[in-house]
Design an enzyme around this catalytic site. Structure first.
Site, PDB file in Angstrom:
ATOM      1  N   GLU A 157       0.806  -1.214   0.000  1.00 39.10           N
ATOM      2  CA  GLU A 157       0.000   0.000   0.000  1.00 39.10           C
ATOM      3  C   GLU A 157       0.844   1.271   0.000  1.00 39.10           C
ATOM      4  OE1 GLU A 157      -4.117   0.465   1.668  1.00 39.10           O
ATOM      5  OE2 GLU A 157      -2.902   1.100   3.385  1.00 39.10           O
ATOM      6  N   LYS A 184       0.604   4.705   1.176  1.00 41.04           N
ATOM      7  CA  LYS A 184      -0.199   5.390   2.194  1.00 41.04           C
ATOM      8  C   LYS A 184       0.690   6.394   2.904  1.00 41.04           C
ATOM      9  CE  LYS A 184      -2.711   4.188   6.469  1.00 41.04           C
ATOM     10  NZ  LYS A 184      -3.136   3.051   7.311  1.00 41.04           N
ATOM     11  N   LYS A 200      -8.311   2.963  -3.085  1.00 41.70           N
ATOM     12  CA  LYS A 200      -8.722   2.869  -1.690  1.00 41.70           C
ATOM     13  C   LYS A 200      -9.197   4.231  -1.194  1.00 41.70           C
ATOM     14  CE  LYS A 200      -7.469   0.764   2.698  1.00 41.70           C
ATOM     15  NZ  LYS A 200      -6.393   0.243   3.555  1.00 41.70           N
ATOM     16  N   GLU A 235     -15.012  -4.753   2.145  1.00 38.07           N
ATOM     17  CA  GLU A 235     -14.385  -4.796   3.467  1.00 38.07           C
ATOM     18  C   GLU A 235     -15.415  -4.880   4.585  1.00 38.07           C
ATOM     19  OE1 GLU A 235     -11.105  -2.008   4.417  1.00 38.07           O
ATOM     20  OE2 GLU A 235     -12.474  -1.294   5.974  1.00 38.07           O
ATOM     21  N   ASN A 290     -10.954  -6.168   7.797  1.00 35.00           N
ATOM     22  CA  ASN A 290     -10.102  -5.111   8.321  1.00 35.00           C
ATOM     23  C   ASN A 290      -9.821  -5.384   9.792  1.00 35.00           C
ATOM     24  OD1 ASN A 290      -8.661  -2.794   8.792  1.00 35.00           O
ATOM     25  ND2 ASN A 290     -10.172  -1.414   7.887  1.00 35.00           N
ATOM     26  N   GLU A 331      -6.520  -7.225   6.130  1.00 35.65           N
ATOM     27  CA  GLU A 331      -6.075  -5.846   5.994  1.00 35.65           C
ATOM     28  C   GLU A 331      -5.669  -5.255   7.346  1.00 35.65           C
ATOM     29  OE1 GLU A 331      -9.147  -3.507   4.112  1.00 35.65           O
ATOM     30  OE2 GLU A 331     -10.050  -5.311   3.293  1.00 35.65           O
ATOM     31  N   SER A 332      -4.562  -4.534   7.335  1.00 33.52           N
ATOM     32  CA  SER A 332      -4.117  -3.702   8.457  1.00 33.52           C
ATOM     33  C   SER A 332      -3.390  -4.486   9.553  1.00 33.52           C
ATOM     34  CB  SER A 332      -5.283  -2.940   9.104  1.00 33.52           C
ATOM     35  OG  SER A 332      -5.931  -2.129   8.155  1.00 33.52           O
TER      36      SER A 332
END
Length: 267
Positions: free
Chosen positions: A57, A59, A120, A169, A189, A219-220
């Site tokens: 990602e 970000k 995103k 998500e 997530n 995710e994350s």
């Protein structure tokens, strides 16, 4: 703690109306029509074919951490991700809270990124799907917590008409009904978007609750090769990693080392 997601979504609706005044929908739709036949790489198929499944990602900022990499360049880092083994790339396009913009996807494509790109953002209006298609995305993120079931169904249908795949998500069991909409990929997530508390165990808790054959993405909060290995064993094929890579001096080199470690664990 104030629900940050409510604040972001409220702003997003205001922002979209501003965009519509600057570029009326009919004009945007006409621009998208001109590129609709151009092919886009499938993120779903890329993850299914990959033995690592890393979605790297781009970000630069987050509401909870502030600036992660204010000087991060979209014409450099996404291409470095591709060159160092990413299966797909996620690019934050929200400006106010994440320091992104649609131009970052365009920059990545112009510099030679050909692998799937996930747009995103906090999508609440079909106008944003047209924006995603115009800037060169392959897939879009739809967040169950942002949308009613009916809204999500409509946006998913429109995305598919635009030849965009959908990563849907979810965070908790109360959102599992959304999986029945048959998105291309289901994401779990690990970060609660209301409080921004992160717990990777959330992916383990939710794994068996998702449709058996869906491409699953965690995710994350992922920064460990062991975590990726265990999540793959739990049924996940995609692993979205952002802050861990963006904090490194050379995100592309960090990604290469991470992937090499994954492969060494698999042998």
């Amino acid at each position: 703690m104030k629900d940050v997601l409510d604040e972001i979504v409220a702003w997003k609706r205001v922002e979209v109306e501003q965009f519509k005044r600057e570029l009326p929908p009919r004009m945007l739709y006409k621009q998208v029509e001109a590129v609709l036949e151009s092919p886009v790489a499938s993120m779903k198929e890329a993850l299914k074919a990959s033995d690592t499944g890393i979605i790297a990602e781009f970000k630069r900022r987050s509401p909870s951490k502030g600036w992660i990499r204010e000087d991060g360049k979209a014409e450099e880092i996404p291409l470095a991700y591709q060159s160092n083994g990413a299966s797909a790339i996620s690019i934050l396009t929200d400006a106010k809270y994440f320091g992104g913009c649609d131009g970052f996807v365009m920059d990545a494509r112009r510099t030679g990124v050909t692998i799937p790109v996930l747009y995103k953002n906090f999508v609440v209006d079909e106008y944003q799907l047209f924006q995603a298609r115009l800037c060169g995305a392959s897939a879009v993120l739809l967040i169950a917590a942002d949308l009613t079931l009916a809204e999500c169904r409509t946006l998913l249908h429109t995305a598919h008409e635009l030849r965009l795949e959908v990563l849907l998500e979810m965070h908790g069991e109360g959102e599992l009904d959304y999986a029945a909409l048959e998105p291309d990929m289901c994401g779990i997530n690990n970060r609660n978007l209301g409080t921004f508390v992160t717990d990777v165990d959330n992916s383990y808790r939710m794994a068996d609750r998702l449709p058996r054959d869906i491409v699953k993405v965690s995710e994350s909060g992922i920064s460990s090769v062991l975590t990726v290995k265990e999540l793959r064993r739990a049924g996940y094929q995609g692993f979205l990693i952002g802050e861990y890579l963006m904090k490194m001096e050379h995100p592309g080199h960090a990604l290469r080392a991470f992937i090499q470690d994954i492969k060494s664990q698999m042998t």
